[in-house]
Design a protein around this motif. Structure first.
Motif, PDB file in Angstrom:
ATOM      1  N   VAL A  54     -35.402  22.263   6.769  1.00 56.66           N
ATOM      2  CA  VAL A  54     -33.988  22.517   7.046  1.00 56.66           C
ATOM      3  C   VAL A  54     -33.258  21.208   7.308  1.00 56.66           C
ATOM      4  CG1 VAL A  54     -32.376  23.590   8.681  1.00 56.66           C
ATOM      5  CG2 VAL A  54     -34.347  24.883   7.836  1.00 56.66           C
ATOM      6  N   GLU A  55     -33.899  20.288   8.021  1.00 57.25           N
ATOM      7  CA  GLU A  55     -33.280  18.991   8.276  1.00 57.25           C
ATOM      8  C   GLU A  55     -33.085  18.206   6.981  1.00 57.25           C
ATOM      9  OE1 GLU A  55     -35.911  17.272  11.125  1.00 57.25           O
ATOM     10  OE2 GLU A  55     -35.090  18.412  12.822  1.00 57.25           O
ATOM     11  N   VAL A  56     -34.051  18.289   6.063  1.00 55.64           N
ATOM     12  CA  VAL A  56     -33.934  17.576   4.794  1.00 55.64           C
ATOM     13  C   VAL A  56     -32.823  18.181   3.940  1.00 55.64           C
ATOM     14  CG1 VAL A  56     -35.111  17.011   2.621  1.00 55.64           C
ATOM     15  CG2 VAL A  56     -36.346  16.828   4.795  1.00 55.64           C
ATOM     16  N   LEU A  57     -32.760  19.518   3.900  1.00 50.62           N
ATOM     17  CA  LEU A  57     -31.759  20.198   3.076  1.00 50.62           C
ATOM     18  C   LEU A  57     -30.371  20.201   3.711  1.00 50.62           C
ATOM     19  CD1 LEU A  57     -33.784  23.320   1.887  1.00 50.62           C
ATOM     20  CD2 LEU A  57     -32.738  21.630   0.377  1.00 50.62           C
ATOM     21  N   GLY A  58     -30.331  20.147   5.051  1.00 47.96           N
ATOM     22  CA  GLY A  58     -29.075  20.378   5.757  1.00 47.96           C
ATOM     23  C   GLY A  58     -28.848  21.875   5.875  1.00 47.96           C
ATOM     24  N   SER A  59     -28.325  22.305   7.001  1.00 41.59           N
ATOM     25  CA  SER A  59     -28.203  23.744   7.248  1.00 41.59           C
ATOM     26  C   SER A  59     -26.921  24.354   6.700  1.00 41.59           C
ATOM     27  CB  SER A  59     -28.293  24.027   8.757  1.00 41.59           C
ATOM     28  OG  SER A  59     -27.206  23.404   9.432  1.00 41.59           O
ATOM     29  N   GLU A  60     -25.997  23.507   6.220  1.00 42.71           N
ATOM     30  CA  GLU A  60     -24.659  24.011   5.874  1.00 42.71           C
ATOM     31  C   GLU A  60     -24.650  24.898   4.631  1.00 42.71           C
ATOM     32  OE1 GLU A  60     -25.391  20.708   5.898  1.00 42.71           O
ATOM     33  OE2 GLU A  60     -24.811  20.255   7.973  1.00 42.71           O
ATOM     34  N   GLN A  99     -42.768  22.796  10.026  1.00 44.21           N
ATOM     35  CA  GLN A  99     -42.490  22.499   8.623  1.00 44.21           C
ATOM     36  C   GLN A  99     -41.148  23.088   8.185  1.00 44.21           C
ATOM     37  OE1 GLN A  99     -46.127  24.166   7.037  1.00 44.21           O
ATOM     38  NE2 GLN A  99     -47.048  22.140   6.721  1.00 44.21           N
ATOM     39  N   ILE A 100     -40.848  24.287   8.665  1.00 44.92           N
ATOM     40  CA  ILE A 100     -39.560  24.912   8.337  1.00 44.92           C
ATOM     41  C   ILE A 100     -38.422  24.077   8.905  1.00 44.92           C
ATOM     42  CG2 ILE A 100     -38.109  26.957   8.652  1.00 44.92           C
ATOM     43  CD1 ILE A 100     -40.766  28.586   8.837  1.00 44.92           C
TER      44      ILE A 100
END
Length: 310
Positions: free
Chosen positions: A170-176, A165-166
Motif C-alpha cells: 500500500v505504501e508503494v502504490l499509495g492509498s489514494e 507485506q500488505i
C-alpha cells in the motif's frame, strides 16, 4: 471516515460503500488460448449482469523461471515445453483488440492482471479502466511502481500475504487510487481458510481504501457472505465447464452459477439498507391488526414522517 473517502473510479462506475457492488468475472487463462472461448465467457458474464471481465497478461520469458522452460508437459494441444505452453495461452495484440471490441459490444469493462512491466506496457495500448495486482505479485515493488505511474485505479489482492507485506505494498502504490481485495490463494480454497472477517480487519486498518473480495472457493454462499460483510468489489473465476483442462477451472463458477451469484449479490445489497430503524408503511396494517398494546410512543411513531435518508 465518510464513505466518500472510500470511493474509486473504474471506467464510468463509482465503486465503494453505498454504491452497487462491482462484480468482475475473472476469465484469467480459462479461455485456454482460444478466442472463441473468451467470447463465450464474455457472453456469460454479460448475461449474468457482471460489470467487467478480467484476464491475465504475462510475458512468458520474464514470468517463467529459466529452469522450467524446456520441461515437457502434456497439454490439450499435445506434449510441449512449458515455455511453449505459456505462449500458447497468451493472446496477442490483435486478439485483445477483438476482445476489446467484443466487450464494448456487450457493455462490459475489461482489464487484466499484468505480471511484469512489459505486460503493463502492452496493456497501456488499451484504455483499460483499472489494473489488478494478483496476490503473487503483491511483493513485486517494481511492478507496483510501474502500475502506480499509469495513474489508473489499481485493485490489489492480498492472498498469501502478511499484514506487513500488505502495508508495504500500500505504501508503494499509495492509498489514494487503490482498492484492496481480501483473498485466500488456494485453488479451490477451503471454507475454514477463507477468514472472511479479514474484510472488517482491512476496513479498520485502511479507512480511506475500499475493500473487496477475490474468491477462489467452490460454491457461492461464502462470496455472498463477503458482500454482507461489506465487500464493495467481488471477483470470481469463471469457466464454461469446471471439468475443462486448466489449473483454475475447478475453483471457477460456471455460467448458471454466475447468474445466480450476481442476482443474489444484488438482492443482498438492496436488503442491507441504511441501518436506520424505521416503521415501514407496509408494517402499519399488520401493526394495527396484531399489536394489542400500542406502547408509550407507538402513536407518535405511527404518525411520524419517514426519517430523511443520507
Amino acid at each position: 471516515m465518510t464513505a466518500g473517502n472510500r470511493l474509486r473510479q473504474i471506467g464510468d462506475r463509482i465503486v465503494g460503500p453505498g454504491r452497487p457492488v462491482y462484480i468482475t468475472g475473472e476469465i484469467g487463462i480459462n479461455h485456454n488460448g482460444d478466442l472463441e472461448n473468451a467470447f463465450a465467457l464474455i457472453d456469460a458474464a454479460a448475461e449474468a449482469g457482471c460489470d467487467a471481465v478480467k484476464f491475465q497478461k504475462r510475458t512468458p520469458e520474464i514470468c517463467t523461471p529459466r529452469d522450467q522452460w524446456e520441461i515437457e508437459r502434456d497439454t490439450p494441444w499435445g506434449r510441449m515445453t512449458y515455455i511453449d505452453y505459456r505462449h500458447r495461452v497468451e493472446f496477442d495484440e490483435d486478439a485483445y483488440r477483438s476482445i476489446n471490441d467484443y466487450c464494448v459490444k456487450r457493455g462490459l469493462h475489461w482489464f487484466a492482471s499484468p505480471w511484469d512491466n512489459e505486460a503493463v506496457a502492452f496493456l497501456e495500448n488499451f484504455d483499460v479502466p483499472a489494473y489488478k495486482v494478483a496476490s503473487a505479485s503483491l511483493t513485486d515493488d517494481e511492478l507496483l511502481r510501474t502500475l502506480r505511474a499509469t495513474g489508473r485505479t489499481v485493485i490489489l489482492s492480498t492472498g498469501m500475504s502478511t499484514p506487513q507485506q500488505i502495508r508495504h505494498a500500500v505504501e508503494v502504490l499509495g492509498s489514494e487510487n487503490i482498492l484492496l481485495c481480501h483473498a485466500t490463494s488456494t485453488y479451490p480454497a477451503k471454507a475454514e481458510e477463507l477468514n472472511l472477517r479479514v474484510i472488517h480487519t482491512l476496513q479498520a486498518e485502511y479507512p480511506n481504501v475500499p475493500i473487496g473480495y477475490s474468491g477462489h472457493e467452490t460454491g457461492l454462499q461464502t462470496t455472498l457472505a463477503a458482500v454482507a460483510l461489506g465487500a464493495v468489489f467481488v471477483e470470481r473465476h469463471i469457466t464454461l465447464d469446471r471439468a475443462m483442462w486448466g489449473s483454475d477451472q475447478a475453483a471457477s463458477v460456471e455460467p448458471q452459477g454466475l447468474t445466480r451469484l450476481v442476482r443474489d449479490i444484488r438482492t443482498i445489497e438492496e436488503s442491507l439498507g441504511d441501518g436506520v430503524k424505521r416503521v415501514y408503511d407496509s408494517e402499519r396494517a399488520p401493526m394495527r391488526k396484531l399489536r394489542r398494546i400500542k406502547g408509550v410512543i407507538a402513536e407518535s411513531e405511527e404518525n411520524a414522517p419517514e426519517p430523511a435518508t443520507v
